[in-house]
Design a protein around this motif. Structure first.
Motif, PDB file in Angstrom:
ATOM      1  N   SER A 186      29.297   1.489 -18.468  1.00  0.00           N
ATOM      2  CA  SER A 186      30.089   0.452 -19.067  1.00  0.00           C
ATOM      3  C   SER A 186      31.219  -0.220 -18.183  1.00  0.00           C
ATOM      4  O   SER A 186      31.481  -1.685 -18.181  1.00  0.00           O
ATOM      5  CB  SER A 186      30.580   0.657 -20.444  1.00  0.00           C
ATOM      6  N   ALA A 187      32.055   0.901 -17.591  1.00  0.00           N
ATOM      7  CA  ALA A 187      33.219   0.337 -16.830  1.00  0.00           C
ATOM      8  C   ALA A 187      32.828  -0.234 -15.623  1.00  0.00           C
ATOM      9  O   ALA A 187      33.343  -1.264 -15.186  1.00  0.00           O
ATOM     10  CB  ALA A 187      33.903   1.652 -16.429  1.00  0.00           C
ATOM     11  N   ALA A 188      31.654   0.198 -15.092  1.00  0.00           N
ATOM     12  CA  ALA A 188      30.978  -0.377 -13.939  1.00  0.00           C
ATOM     13  C   ALA A 188      30.634  -1.876 -14.075  1.00  0.00           C
ATOM     14  O   ALA A 188      30.773  -2.845 -13.273  1.00  0.00           O
ATOM     15  CB  ALA A 188      29.685   0.349 -13.096  1.00  0.00           C
ATOM     16  N   MET A 189      29.821  -2.007 -15.352  1.00  0.00           N
ATOM     17  CA  MET A 189      29.408  -3.393 -15.834  1.00  0.00           C
ATOM     18  C   MET A 189      30.847  -4.164 -15.990  1.00  0.00           C
ATOM     19  O   MET A 189      30.834  -5.629 -15.553  1.00  0.00           O
ATOM     20  CB  MET A 189      28.721  -3.289 -16.870  1.00  0.00           C
ATOM     21  N   LEU A 190      31.756  -3.725 -16.542  1.00  0.00           N
ATOM     22  CA  LEU A 190      32.789  -4.461 -16.960  1.00  0.00           C
ATOM     23  C   LEU A 190      33.463  -4.975 -15.512  1.00  0.00           C
ATOM     24  O   LEU A 190      33.896  -6.117 -15.518  1.00  0.00           O
ATOM     25  CB  LEU A 190      33.787  -3.700 -17.901  1.00  0.00           C
ATOM     26  N   THR A 191      33.693  -3.789 -14.751  1.00  0.00           N
ATOM     27  CA  THR A 191      34.224  -4.427 -13.415  1.00  0.00           C
ATOM     28  C   THR A 191      33.453  -5.421 -12.643  1.00  0.00           C
ATOM     29  O   THR A 191      34.195  -6.580 -12.241  1.00  0.00           O
ATOM     30  CB  THR A 191      34.118  -3.114 -12.521  1.00  0.00           C
ATOM     31  N   ASP A 192      32.194  -5.311 -12.725  1.00  0.00           N
ATOM     32  CA  ASP A 192      31.263  -6.427 -12.090  1.00  0.00           C
ATOM     33  C   ASP A 192      31.544  -7.805 -12.619  1.00  0.00           C
ATOM     34  O   ASP A 192      31.705  -8.895 -12.003  1.00  0.00           O
ATOM     35  CB  ASP A 192      29.852  -5.875 -12.166  1.00  0.00           C
TER      36      ASP A 192
END
Length: 615
Positions: A245-251
């Motif tokens: 989720s953090a990676a998706m949010l960052t993207d």
């Protein structure tokens, strides 16, 4: 496991339970020791042998009872000793488990069940001990009874020793001393056993109560551990999803930031454009308001010039055409039309001839002047910036043919009547509330209000900059309210209006109108107007050739029956107004009619002062 959960074991209660169990063990050991001493004392064959020869019956029975009591107490002590051994083992295991739980919380999930099982066993053993306590109390009573019997036996032994010495001259003092010592030891042992039994009962009950409380606490901890484990599993699942989720949010954040950066410049340009457009709109609004004011001023100036020009034409016509005896002359004007009848109700008239004739009898708020509206009953008007609210002020001093002043209430009544009856009511559909008014849901028209005796207001659902021009339609003619509320057939047999001509009579196929002396825009030049209706075109043309008609009008398809080249006099071909039904009008004028305004491009009208006759 959270340290707060382990804290619920309450170390003070745990220590108290351990102390109670330890005291039980000590009491059992002391009881066992005292019972063994009692058995050893009573197992004295020498004593039994001393009394066997003479007093074998009573003494032996008493000592046998004591021995049976001691034996029963020994068996109870053995059972208690076995229970004490199991309790000690359970306590040791429980103490070990509690220590492990307090030192290492990670073993809680696997060891708490062992702790609960151990406490169940402890509870069972303590209840077993409790079950043995009544028997122990009974045996203690027997020991007290045996001690009492031993004391009595000692007393009898002393007496019998004295008697035996006297009889057999033998010394039985040692035997007497032994019996006395036995009585004292029995009494002491009975007291010790009773005290040990009481201590054991008290400690067993205390330990049982505390073990039940400890078991309840452990069960509560088990429930909390299970809940904590479930929460930990869910937390672990969520934690496993967090990196993704953090990676998706960052993207997503990076993409949004990039979009914002890309949009920054266009948005800035859009803001500048919007500000520029706002300024332009403000300027346009100011210009429109200024132009509206100027247009109203120009309209009023044009009306003044028109009235002045009309007066000038009237005087010019009088000077050019009037003979010396003009004061005695009466100008009569006859016009012929092909029609069966004329409808003098402006709300119901829908043919070109009826609309044309009604224009002589009635006035509207405005009159048609090309692309614009000029004043008629209304001397001026105004509106708001979006053309949805209009105010009209009536010309002062305007009268109906019966002499009554035209009021704003007459305007309201006439227009509401027209909207309910006229086929042209759809042209006025923009008035607010017209649907409810025509449907009968409302008795009054919300968008038509009298705000002063000479002032009326219109509210529209849609902007209409040509609203004054629309009010010049013949269907919007103004009628006197009180007179028109009489039966319609009676009123329209001799209608009353405020137009340039007033009704005189209707005779067969002829309608006679007379110039209205108090017409607000100046008395017409024609004194009397006759409208003659014909069934056949040939008959109408015959009368016209005979000079008995000054004018003949043919509407629409009627015009196709006329050959202008074969008819004497003046011929006009007039394109109809968009609001009229016929395509064109062919108008024939007698040579006796002089139309002064023709050179100026003025439209032909009997109501204008520039129409006259040639002598």
């Amino acid at each position: 496991m959270d340290s707060k959960v382990l804290a619920r074991l309450e170390p003070e209660k745990t220590a108290a339970l351990l102390r109670s169990i330890s005291l039980i063990g000590q009491s059992l050991a002391k009881l066992e020791f005292n019972l063994e001493n009692a058995i050893a004392v009573f197992d004295n064959e020498a004593v039994l042998q001393v009394f066997a020869p003479e007093k074998k019956n009573a003494s032996l029975d008493s000592f046998a009872k004591v021995m049976r009591s001691a034996a029963a107490s020994g068996r109870s002590a053995v059972k208690l000793q076995e229970s004490a051994t199991l309790i000690a083992e359970i306590i040791f295991d429980t103490d070990t488990l509690i220590t492990q739980l307090q030192q290492d919380a990670t073993v809680a999930s696997t060891r708490l069940q062992d702790l609960a099982d151990g406490l169940h066993n402890l509870e069972a053993q303590l209840r077993l001990c409790s079950a043995l306590i009544p028997g122990l109390e009974k045996e203690a009573g027997s020991i007290f009874s045996s001690a009492e019997q031993a004391r009595l036996l000692s007393l009898n032994a002393n007496i019998e020793a004295v008697r035996a010495a006297d009889k057999w001259e033998t010394d039985f003092s040692e035997t007497s001393v032994s019996v006395t010592r036995l009585s004292e030891q029995t009494d002491s042992l009975a007291q010790a056993v009773a005290q040990s039994g009481n201590d054991l009962i008290k400690h067993c009950r205390t330990a049982l109560r505390e073990s039940v409380e400890m078991l309840a606490a452990v069960k509560n901890i088990q429930s909390m551990v299970v809940t904590s484990q479930n929460d930990s599993f869910r937390l672990a699942e969520v934690a496993a999803m967090l990196p993704e989720s953090a990676a998706m949010l960052t993207d997503g954040s990076n993409a949004a930031l990039e979009q914002i950066r890309n949009m920054a410049q266009p948005l800035g340009n859009l803001g500048k454009t919007a500000q520029s457009n706002h300024d332009d709109l403000r300027i346009c609004a100011e210009n429109r308001a200024r132009l509206s004011t100027q247009a109203q001023a120009l309209c009023q100036a044009r009306q003044i010039l028109t009235e002045f020009n009309d007066t000038l034409y009237q005087k010019t016509a009088s000077l050019v055409a009037a003979p010396a005896n003009a004061a005695q002359r009466r100008d009569e004007y006859s016009a012929g039309f092909l029609a069966d009848a004329v409808n003098l109700d402006p709300a119901k008239a829908n043919d070109p001839l009826s609309l044309h004739i009604n224009g002589y009898l009635y006035q509207c708020l405005t009159k048609h002047a090309g692309e614009y509206a000029s004043s008629s009953l209304a001397i001026n008007w105004s509106c708001n910036e979006d053309f949805t609210t209009w105010f009209f002020t009536l010309r002062p001093g305007v009268r109906f043919h019966n002499g009554r002043t035209v009021m704003a209430a007459d305007v309201q009544f006439s227009l509401e009547r027209m909207l309910l009856r006229s086929p042209y009511a759809k042209l006025f559909a923009a008035i607010t509330g017209i649907i409810n008014f025509k449907g009968g849901q409302s008795r009054e028209l919300a968008g038509l209000q009298v705000i002063a005796p000479n002032r009326i207001r219109f509210d529209l659902d849609q902007p209409d900059p040509n609203w004054p021009l629309l009010l010049s339609h013949p269907a919007a003619a103004i009628l006197p309210k009180e007179e028109c509320q009489a039966p319609a057939q009676v009123f329209f047999d001799a209608p009353i209006g405020s137009g340039p001509f007033e009704f005189i009579e209707r005779n067969n196929n002829t309608l006679v109108l007379r110039a209205f002396e108090e017409f607000c825009q100046g008395r017409p030049f024609i004194d009397e107007l006759k409208i003659v209706l014909f069934q056949e075109a040939e008959e109408c043309l015959k009368v016209f050739r005979q000079g008995r008609l000054e004018q003949v009008d043919f509407y629409g398809k009627q015009a196709e029956m006329v050959d202008p080249d074969r008819i004497p006099g003046q011929v006009q071909i007039v394109e109809s107004c968009p609001r009229e039904d016929s395509a064109k009008i062919v108008r024939l004028l007698s040579d006796r009619v002089r139309w002064i305004g023709a050179e100026d491009g003025r439209a032909f009208s009997l109501t204008e002062a520039w129409l006259t006759f040639v002598s």
